[in-house]
Scaffold this motif. Structure first.
Motif, PDB file in Angstrom:
ATOM      1  N   ALA A 139      12.505   0.384  -4.680  1.00  0.00           N
ATOM      2  CA  ALA A 139      13.179   0.428  -3.387  1.00  0.00           C
ATOM      3  C   ALA A 139      12.583  -0.637  -2.467  1.00  0.00           C
ATOM      4  CB  ALA A 139      13.033   1.810  -2.762  1.00  0.00           C
ATOM      5  N   ASP A 140      13.299  -1.739  -2.332  1.00  0.00           N
ATOM      6  CA  ASP A 140      12.861  -2.820  -1.446  1.00  0.00           C
ATOM      7  C   ASP A 140      13.393  -2.513  -0.048  1.00  0.00           C
ATOM      8  OD1 ASP A 140      12.288  -5.116  -0.072  1.00  0.00           O
ATOM      9  OD2 ASP A 140      13.235  -6.486  -1.498  1.00  0.00           O
ATOM     10  N   GLU A 141      12.481  -2.103   0.850  1.00  0.00           N
ATOM     11  CA  GLU A 141      12.873  -1.638   2.180  1.00  0.00           C
ATOM     12  C   GLU A 141      12.335  -2.547   3.281  1.00  0.00           C
ATOM     13  OE1 GLU A 141      11.896   2.547   2.370  1.00  0.00           O
ATOM     14  OE2 GLU A 141      13.029   2.988   0.536  1.00  0.00           O
ATOM     15  N   ILE A 142      12.266  -3.847   2.992  1.00  0.00           N
ATOM     16  CA  ILE A 142      11.661  -4.796   3.919  1.00  0.00           C
ATOM     17  C   ILE A 142      12.411  -4.863   5.257  1.00  0.00           C
ATOM     18  CG2 ILE A 142      12.936  -6.808   3.067  1.00  0.00           C
ATOM     19  CD1 ILE A 142       9.218  -6.719   4.156  1.00  0.00           C
ATOM     20  N   TYR A 143      13.701  -4.491   5.260  1.00  0.00           N
ATOM     21  CA  TYR A 143      14.481  -4.511   6.507  1.00  0.00           C
ATOM     22  C   TYR A 143      14.597  -3.118   7.133  1.00  0.00           C
ATOM     23  CZ  TYR A 143      15.989  -9.233   5.163  1.00  0.00           C
ATOM     24  OH  TYR A 143      16.017 -10.570   4.819  1.00  0.00           O
ATOM     25  N   SER A 144      13.722  -2.204   6.760  1.00  0.00           N
ATOM     26  CA  SER A 144      13.853  -0.814   7.197  1.00  0.00           C
ATOM     27  C   SER A 144      13.815  -0.639   8.707  1.00  0.00           C
ATOM     28  CB  SER A 144      12.746   0.049   6.565  1.00  0.00           C
ATOM     29  OG  SER A 144      11.465  -0.392   6.972  1.00  0.00           O
ATOM     30  N   GLU A 145      13.131  -1.527   9.415  1.00  0.00           N
ATOM     31  CA  GLU A 145      13.047  -1.409  10.876  1.00  0.00           C
ATOM     32  C   GLU A 145      14.274  -1.994  11.571  1.00  0.00           C
ATOM     33  OE1 GLU A 145      11.109   0.368  12.398  1.00  0.00           O
ATOM     34  OE2 GLU A 145       9.171   0.488  11.406  1.00  0.00           O
ATOM     35  N   LEU A 146      15.082  -2.740  10.823  1.00  0.00           N
ATOM     36  CA  LEU A 146      16.263  -3.350  11.423  1.00  0.00           C
ATOM     37  C   LEU A 146      17.509  -2.592  10.976  1.00  0.00           C
ATOM     38  CD1 LEU A 146      15.338  -7.127  11.041  1.00  0.00           C
ATOM     39  CD2 LEU A 146      14.899  -5.580  12.964  1.00  0.00           C
ATOM     40  N   VAL A 147      17.608  -1.335  11.420  1.00  0.00           N
ATOM     41  CA  VAL A 147      18.758  -0.484  11.161  1.00  0.00           C
ATOM     42  C   VAL A 147      19.336  -0.087  12.515  1.00  0.00           C
ATOM     43  CG1 VAL A 147      19.541   1.694  10.158  1.00  0.00           C
ATOM     44  CG2 VAL A 147      17.785   0.357   8.998  1.00  0.00           C
ATOM     45  N   TYR A 148      20.655  -0.236  12.685  1.00  0.00           N
ATOM     46  CA  TYR A 148      21.247  -0.150  14.017  1.00  0.00           C
ATOM     47  C   TYR A 148      22.016   1.129  14.310  1.00  0.00           C
ATOM     48  CZ  TYR A 148      20.152  -5.046  13.378  1.00  0.00           C
ATOM     49  OH  TYR A 148      19.495  -6.209  13.090  1.00  0.00           O
ATOM     50  N   ASP A 149      22.515   1.799  13.295  1.00  0.00           N
ATOM     51  CA  ASP A 149      23.395   2.939  13.530  1.00  0.00           C
ATOM     52  C   ASP A 149      22.772   4.263  13.111  1.00  0.00           C
ATOM     53  OD1 ASP A 149      25.291   1.113  14.430  1.00  0.00           O
ATOM     54  OD2 ASP A 149      26.128   0.844  12.427  1.00  0.00           O
ATOM     55  N   GLY A 150      21.465   4.330  13.091  1.00  0.00           N
ATOM     56  CA  GLY A 150      20.776   5.557  12.705  1.00  0.00           C
ATOM     57  C   GLY A 150      19.461   5.212  12.044  1.00  0.00           C
ATOM     58  N   PRO A 151      18.604   6.188  11.795  1.00  0.00           N
ATOM     59  CA  PRO A 151      17.297   5.908  11.189  1.00  0.00           C
ATOM     60  C   PRO A 151      17.428   5.483   9.733  1.00  0.00           C
ATOM     61  CG  PRO A 151      17.654   8.270  11.351  1.00  0.00           C
ATOM     62  CD  PRO A 151      18.784   7.625  12.097  1.00  0.00           C
ATOM     63  N   HIS A 152      16.475   4.685   9.296  1.00  0.00           N
ATOM     64  CA  HIS A 152      16.423   4.282   7.886  1.00  0.00           C
ATOM     65  C   HIS A 152      16.082   5.484   7.018  1.00  0.00           C
ATOM     66  CE1 HIS A 152      15.414   2.123   4.234  1.00  0.00           C
ATOM     67  NE2 HIS A 152      14.223   2.683   4.242  1.00  0.00           N
ATOM     68  N   LEU A 153      16.746   5.571   5.864  1.00  0.00           N
ATOM     69  CA  LEU A 153      16.472   6.632   4.898  1.00  0.00           C
ATOM     70  C   LEU A 153      15.912   6.019   3.626  1.00  0.00           C
ATOM     71  CD1 LEU A 153      19.725   8.761   5.293  1.00  0.00           C
ATOM     72  CD2 LEU A 153      17.447   9.363   6.107  1.00  0.00           C
ATOM     73  N   SER A 154      14.816   6.574   3.135  1.00  0.00           N
ATOM     74  CA  SER A 154      14.199   6.094   1.907  1.00  0.00           C
ATOM     75  C   SER A 154      14.488   7.057   0.773  1.00  0.00           C
ATOM     76  CB  SER A 154      12.688   5.951   2.087  1.00  0.00           C
ATOM     77  OG  SER A 154      12.072   5.589   0.853  1.00  0.00           O
ATOM     78  N   LEU A 155      14.874   6.523  -0.378  1.00  0.00           N
ATOM     79  CA  LEU A 155      15.129   7.368  -1.547  1.00  0.00           C
ATOM     80  C   LEU A 155      13.877   8.148  -1.939  1.00  0.00           C
ATOM     81  CD1 LEU A 155      17.284   8.123  -3.689  1.00  0.00           C
ATOM     82  CD2 LEU A 155      16.352   6.280  -5.108  1.00  0.00           C
ATOM     83  N   ALA A 156      12.709   7.585  -1.658  1.00  0.00           N
ATOM     84  CA  ALA A 156      11.459   8.244  -2.023  1.00  0.00           C
ATOM     85  C   ALA A 156      11.221   9.526  -1.241  1.00  0.00           C
ATOM     86  CB  ALA A 156      10.280   7.291  -1.819  1.00  0.00           C
ATOM     87  N   SER A 157      11.956   9.724  -0.149  1.00  0.00           N
ATOM     88  CA  SER A 157      11.761  10.924   0.667  1.00  0.00           C
ATOM     89  C   SER A 157      12.531  12.123   0.129  1.00  0.00           C
ATOM     90  CB  SER A 157      12.196  10.646   2.116  1.00  0.00           C
ATOM     91  OG  SER A 157      13.603  10.456   2.200  1.00  0.00           O
ATOM     92  N   PHE A 158      13.409  11.899  -0.852  1.00  0.00           N
ATOM     93  CA  PHE A 158      14.199  12.998  -1.404  1.00  0.00           C
ATOM     94  C   PHE A 158      13.377  13.778  -2.437  1.00  0.00           C
ATOM     95  CE2 PHE A 158      17.273  10.437   0.647  1.00  0.00           C
ATOM     96  CZ  PHE A 158      18.367  11.242   0.924  1.00  0.00           C
ATOM     97  N   ALA A 159      13.634  15.066  -2.512  1.00  0.00           N
ATOM     98  CA  ALA A 159      12.864  15.949  -3.390  1.00  0.00           C
ATOM     99  C   ALA A 159      12.890  15.455  -4.833  1.00  0.00           C
ATOM    100  CB  ALA A 159      13.425  17.363  -3.318  1.00  0.00           C
ATOM    101  N   GLY A 160      11.705  15.425  -5.430  1.00  0.00           N
ATOM    102  CA  GLY A 160      11.585  15.063  -6.840  1.00  0.00           C
ATOM    103  C   GLY A 160      11.609  13.584  -7.132  1.00  0.00           C
ATOM    104  N   MET A 161      11.626  12.725  -6.101  1.00  0.00           N
ATOM    105  CA  MET A 161      11.785  11.295  -6.341  1.00  0.00           C
ATOM    106  C   MET A 161      10.498  10.488  -6.214  1.00  0.00           C
ATOM    107  SD  MET A 161      14.779  10.988  -7.358  1.00  0.00           S
ATOM    108  CE  MET A 161      14.854   9.198  -7.441  1.00  0.00           C
ATOM    109  N   LYS A 162       9.446  11.059  -5.656  1.00  0.00           N
ATOM    110  CA  LYS A 162       8.235  10.265  -5.419  1.00  0.00           C
ATOM    111  C   LYS A 162       7.662   9.683  -6.703  1.00  0.00           C
ATOM    112  CE  LYS A 162       3.680  10.291  -3.235  1.00  0.00           C
ATOM    113  NZ  LYS A 162       2.699  11.007  -2.380  1.00  0.00           N
ATOM    114  N   ASP A 163       7.718  10.416  -7.793  1.00  0.00           N
ATOM    115  CA  ASP A 163       7.167   9.938  -9.059  1.00  0.00           C
ATOM    116  C   ASP A 163       8.028   8.857  -9.708  1.00  0.00           C
ATOM    117  OD1 ASP A 163       4.739  11.102  -9.315  1.00  0.00           O
ATOM    118  OD2 ASP A 163       5.269  12.453 -10.942  1.00  0.00           O
ATOM    119  N   LYS A 164       9.252   8.697  -9.224  1.00  0.00           N
ATOM    120  CA  LYS A 164      10.160   7.728  -9.824  1.00  0.00           C
ATOM    121  C   LYS A 164      10.329   6.456  -8.991  1.00  0.00           C
ATOM    122  CE  LYS A 164      13.057  11.098 -12.262  1.00  0.00           C
ATOM    123  NZ  LYS A 164      12.912  10.489 -13.598  1.00  0.00           N
ATOM    124  N   VAL A 165      10.001   6.536  -7.701  1.00  0.00           N
ATOM    125  CA  VAL A 165      10.311   5.439  -6.779  1.00  0.00           C
ATOM    126  C   VAL A 165       9.060   4.655  -6.401  1.00  0.00           C
ATOM    127  CG1 VAL A 165      11.313   4.820  -4.551  1.00  0.00           C
ATOM    128  CG2 VAL A 165      12.271   6.724  -5.859  1.00  0.00           C
TER     129      VAL A 165
END
Length: 381
Positions: A198-224
């Motif tokens: 997950a390349d999230e280098i532009y995560s701070e430049l989101v205009y219509d709501g907060p950035h969402l990371s796939l790693a924050s979803f349940a069960g994904m930390k070990d995969k992302v």
């Protein structure tokens, strides 16, 4: 002796973005809206922190994984994305996001492993996949509103698929998956033996709501594996500080590749990044507001001209639909020669970018207005 060189290296091409940018420099009176280089300055306290570190002789090697206090600051900062990473065992400070991507791919890939790329896509991934022995598989996402979805992934997964790259907000389109789309992807990947970069280098430049990371979803930390940095958010591209977030069992192996590659990032740059992340969060909002103002201006001008585009919700790019009987590259050259404005041809982002042009609004309003006026003149001819 050239025939003795690594064949994969010899086959690599310079990025189409840079090729076109370099070509444009040979022309006079051309408004270039090509490069994703923030025109805003690095915050003064950040620059001062770099100077202070030099004056205090903080010029020695840091730990391979980066300054402990910087990793601590990163750990605290990413909590706003719902991410929890231990600074001691799950974070590595890298030489830009580029090195973070490189060490990630070299750690997870073996010869013949396939990596899914949502195309059109930033051209920096494919060469690194190939150098790591992997096989890039371009997934045409134009039929999915330029977002990599569960359906797009499932249609392209094979027994050789090792990883999926999720570069959001996207370069070149500026789009991001919705929460529902990410949730669907997470549910699909839970039972798959596949990684996500997950390349999230532009995560701070989101205009219509907060950035969402796939790693924050349940069960994904070990995969992302999450890649990020300070280049875009604090206008610190030249400082070359990125970072990688990964579970401890993976991070120990990433660290080996990183250690033998660069030892550690620049100490001076790390102290600057520490100041940026710890004490200059307001600078992010100011930059984001500036880019958002430019985004609104560019979109309104494109509508005035009568051009359609992919609606960007992040980063600082607009992917403009500009079909022609010519190739997109030839059309881009014609724009330069006849109209005096340079946009990056969509083909620089794979064949799935044909009939599109990328415009960067990381330029001041005067430059944007001048460039868009020239684009309008071209369309009106």
């Amino acid at each position: 002796m050239e025939h003795l060189l690594n064949k994969e290296v010899k086959q690599l091409q310079i990025s189409g973005i840079r090729q076109f940018f370099n070509m444009v420099r040979d022309y006079e009176d051309v408004v270039s809206l090509t490069i994703g280089q923030p025109d805003l300055f690095t915050p003064q306290p950040v620059k001062q922190a770099a100077i202070d570190s030099l004056n205090q002789n903080k010029t020695v090697y840091t730990p391979n994984a980066g300054l402990p206090e910087l990793r601590e600051a990163i750990s605290k900062d990413v909590k706003k994305y719902g991410l929890s990473y231990d600074p001691e065992s799950e974070i590595i400070v890298t030489v830009g996001a580029s090195e973070a991507i490189d060490i990630s791919l070299r750690t997870i890939l073996e010869p013949g492993d396939e990596v899914l790329l949502p195309s059109p896509v930033y051209p920096g991934y494919e060469p690194l996949i190939r150098l790591a022995g992997g096989v890039p598989v371009h997934v045409d996402i134009s039929t999915y509103n330029f977002v990599l979805t569960k359906e797009a992934i499932s249609e392209n997964v094979t027994s050789k698929t090792k990883a999926v790259i999720m570069p959001y907000p996207s370069n070149p389109t500026g789009v991001s998956p919705s929460e529902k789309q990410l949730s669907d992807i997470a549910e699909f990947l839970k039972e798959k033996e596949m990684f996500v970069l997950a390349d999230e280098i532009y995560s701070e430049l989101v205009y219509d709501g907060p950035h969402l990371s796939l790693a924050s979803f349940a069960g994904m930390k070990d995969k992302v594996i999450v890649v990020n940095g300070v280049s875009k958010s604090f206008s610190m591209t030249g400082f070359r500080i990125g970072y990688v977030l990964a579970p401890a069992w993976m991070r120990q192996h990433l660290l080996k590749v990183h250690q033998y590659n660069v030892s550690c990032p620049s100490s001076t740059s790390q102290y600057a990044a520490l100041e940026a992340i710890s004490n200059n969060q307001s600078a992010i909002k100011n930059m984001r507001d500036t880019y958002n103002e430019r985004r609104s201006f560019v979109l309104s001008k494109l509508e005035e001209i009568g051009l359609s585009y992919v609606m960007p919700t992040g980063a600082f790019y607009v992917f403009i639909h500009l079909p022609s009987e010519k190739s997109t590259f030839d059309t881009a050259v014609e724009l330069v020669e006849q109209a005096g404005v340079a946009l990056v041809p969509g083909s620089a982002f794979s064949e799935h970018g044909e009939d599109y042009m990328r415009l960067s609004y990381a330029y001041d309003m005067e430059t944007l207005k001048k460039g868009l006026d020239r684009l309008k003149n071209y369309i009106d001819w």
